[in-house]
Scaffold this active site. Structure first.
Site, PDB file in Angstrom:
ATOM      1  N   SER A   1      -9.277  81.790  39.541  1.00 53.17           N
ATOM      2  CA  SER A   1      -9.613  80.512  40.164  1.00 53.17           C
ATOM      3  C   SER A   1      -9.109  80.470  41.591  1.00 53.17           C
ATOM      4  O   SER A   1      -8.300  81.301  42.016  1.00 53.17           O
ATOM      5  CB  SER A   1      -9.021  79.336  39.368  1.00 53.17           C
ATOM      6  OG  SER A   1      -7.607  79.307  39.478  1.00 53.17           O
TER       7      SER A   1
ATOM      8  N   ILE B   1      -8.192  80.677  45.379  1.00 50.89           N
ATOM      9  CA  ILE B   1      -8.182  81.774  46.352  1.00 50.89           C
ATOM     10  C   ILE B   1      -8.399  83.115  45.652  1.00 50.89           C
ATOM     11  O   ILE B   1      -9.103  83.990  46.170  1.00 50.89           O
ATOM     12  CB  ILE B   1      -6.854  81.776  47.128  1.00 50.89           C
ATOM     13  CG1 ILE B   1      -6.743  80.524  48.010  1.00 50.89           C
ATOM     14  CG2 ILE B   1      -6.732  83.030  47.985  1.00 50.89           C
ATOM     15  CD1 ILE B   1      -5.388  80.347  48.654  1.00 50.89           C
TER      16      ILE B   1
ATOM     17  N   SER C   1       2.624  80.875  51.295  1.00 53.78           N
ATOM     18  CA  SER C   1       2.214  79.480  51.479  1.00 53.78           C
ATOM     19  C   SER C   1       2.889  78.947  52.721  1.00 53.78           C
ATOM     20  O   SER C   1       3.928  79.469  53.154  1.00 53.78           O
ATOM     21  CB  SER C   1       2.643  78.628  50.274  1.00 53.78           C
ATOM     22  OG  SER C   1       2.501  77.253  50.539  1.00 53.78           O
TER      23      SER C   1
ATOM     24  N   TYR D   1       8.941  75.077  43.561  1.00 53.03           N
ATOM     25  CA  TYR D   1       7.870  75.697  44.332  1.00 53.03           C
ATOM     26  C   TYR D   1       8.391  76.091  45.710  1.00 53.03           C
ATOM     27  O   TYR D   1       8.173  77.213  46.172  1.00 53.03           O
ATOM     28  CB  TYR D   1       6.704  74.713  44.462  1.00 53.03           C
ATOM     29  CG  TYR D   1       5.538  75.233  45.266  1.00 53.03           C
ATOM     30  CD1 TYR D   1       4.547  76.000  44.661  1.00 53.03           C
ATOM     31  CD2 TYR D   1       5.425  74.956  46.621  1.00 53.03           C
ATOM     32  CE1 TYR D   1       3.462  76.479  45.387  1.00 53.03           C
ATOM     33  CE2 TYR D   1       4.359  75.438  47.363  1.00 53.03           C
ATOM     34  CZ  TYR D   1       3.379  76.192  46.749  1.00 53.03           C
ATOM     35  OH  TYR D   1       2.324  76.677  47.485  1.00 53.03           O
TER      36      TYR D   1
ATOM     37  N   LYS E   1       8.772  79.930  47.289  1.00 47.97           N
ATOM     38  CA  LYS E   1       8.065  80.365  48.493  1.00 47.97           C
ATOM     39  C   LYS E   1       9.042  80.804  49.587  1.00 47.97           C
ATOM     40  O   LYS E   1       8.793  81.793  50.289  1.00 47.97           O
ATOM     41  CB  LYS E   1       7.149  79.253  48.996  1.00 47.97           C
ATOM     42  CG  LYS E   1       6.043  78.877  48.019  1.00 47.97           C
ATOM     43  CD  LYS E   1       5.166  80.069  47.663  1.00 47.97           C
ATOM     44  CE  LYS E   1       4.029  79.691  46.728  1.00 47.97           C
ATOM     45  NZ  LYS E   1       3.121  80.820  46.423  1.00 47.97           N
TER      46      LYS E   1
END
Length: 328
Positions: free
Chosen positions: A20, A22, A146, A159, A163
């Site tokens: 799904s 990218i 990200s 998250y 990252k």
């Protein structure tokens, strides 16, 4: 074929998180470029759908259901790729999950799972493929990171941690591999993309979530990945918002964090109620398209604009700081 301008026809590309957003867009673009694909994700049925789409474009495709948090499964993925295509030329670590909610109200197991998927999953992939690259003295490792690696996201603490950790991991790894001129470690830093990612995320806010504007076509990030496979370089940023937020955070991390938190809190105070959910942290996602459909809603004025606010504030701070320096 030179290392600076790779012809991808017949090159073996391993892609995780391929079903799904990218990842799916990237699979399609690699197929169009003539690459041989090894597609990995947790859902066999959706992997088969993506494989059929890529095969229709002329690509040879191997499907390997894989949970990237399982190091043995990731090593099996690498072995399957070598057995089928004779070697691996490009490995794309693309898996990314999220959990939205205040730090203390988000279950600890969910924080752990985000770190396991986003950070440990990338480490597992690198650890599986790099011995192969070193033996061949060539290869491209691409890590999907990200803008969250530069500007932390309040209410998505795990998250953000994953990252920031990925950025450090990639930079350290690049330093270790400096003697191997034909082995490349590349980063991709996309802005907010219009993918199903938000609908797949764990949500402990009790409110319906929408991503912040501006939103970009996920195919732009896919194009960046394919471009890195052809002509490797250390990093690429996708979308002007990512660059602007990076500058804003550099100028004033405290203010960008405050703006992000306050903007999100204002949004939650007005958002519709929604059930708490673990999303795709512990089970595969239900939806599997490339697009999330949020850009159409944004065009009608329904999307968040906290990113734009943070960008504008950051740039204003930057201009003021520049003027103060000139006066000094």
């Amino acid at each position: 074929m030179t290392d600076k301008n790779r012809n991808l026809v017949g090159q073996c590309v391993v892609l995780t998180g391929a079903t799904s957003g990218i990842g799916r867009a990237t699979a399609v673009q690699f197929a169009r470029a003539g690459a041989d694909l090894v597609l990995a994700a947790r859902r066999q049925t959706v992997l088969d759908e993506v494989a059929a789409q890529c095969q229709a474009l002329g690509a040879q495709v191997l499907v390997v259901p894989t949970d990237v948090t399982d190091e043995r499964a990731v090593r099996a993925l690498a072995s399957a790729a070598v057995a089928r295509f004779g070697g691996i030329d490009v490995w794309v670590n693309n898996v990314g999950v999220g959990a939205v909610g205040s730090f203390v109200q988000t279950p600890l197991k969910s924080h752990h799972r985000v770190i396991e998927a986003n950070l440990i999953g990338h480490i597992n992939g690198a650890h599986a493929v790099l011995p192969h690259f070193i033996a061949r003295k060539s290869g491209v490792l691409i890590n999907m990171i990200s803008l969250g690696a530069w500007a932390a996201a309040p209410y998505a603490t795990a998250y953000s941690a994953s990252k920031f950790g990925l950025r450090g991991f990639t930079e350290a790894l690049r330093g270790e591999l400096r003697e191997w001129s034909n082995i490349h470690v590349c980063d991709v830093y996309p802005s907010f993309m219009d993918t199903p990612g938000v609908s797949h995320a764990a949500n402990y806010t009790g409110r319906k979530l929408q991503p912040a504007a501006p939103l970009y076509d996920p195919r732009l990030a896919a194009s960046a990945v394919v471009s890195l496979a052809r002509a490797p370089r250390d990093s690429v940023t996708v979308g002007a918002a990512a660059t602007a937020l990076r500058v804003a955070h550099w100028v004033s991390p405290a203010l960008t964090g405050w703006l992000g938190a306050s903007g999100f809190e204002r949004y939650l105070s007005k958002a519709e109620s929604a059930p708490r959910t673990d999303g795709n942290l512990f089970a595969p996602s239900v939806g599997a398209g490339i697009d999330g459909g949020y850009r159409q809603r944004a065009a009608k004025g329904k999307a968040l604009s906290t990113t734009a606010v943070a960008v504008g504030a950051g740039l204003l701070i930057g201009l003021l700081a520049h003027r103060m320096q000139r006066r000094g």
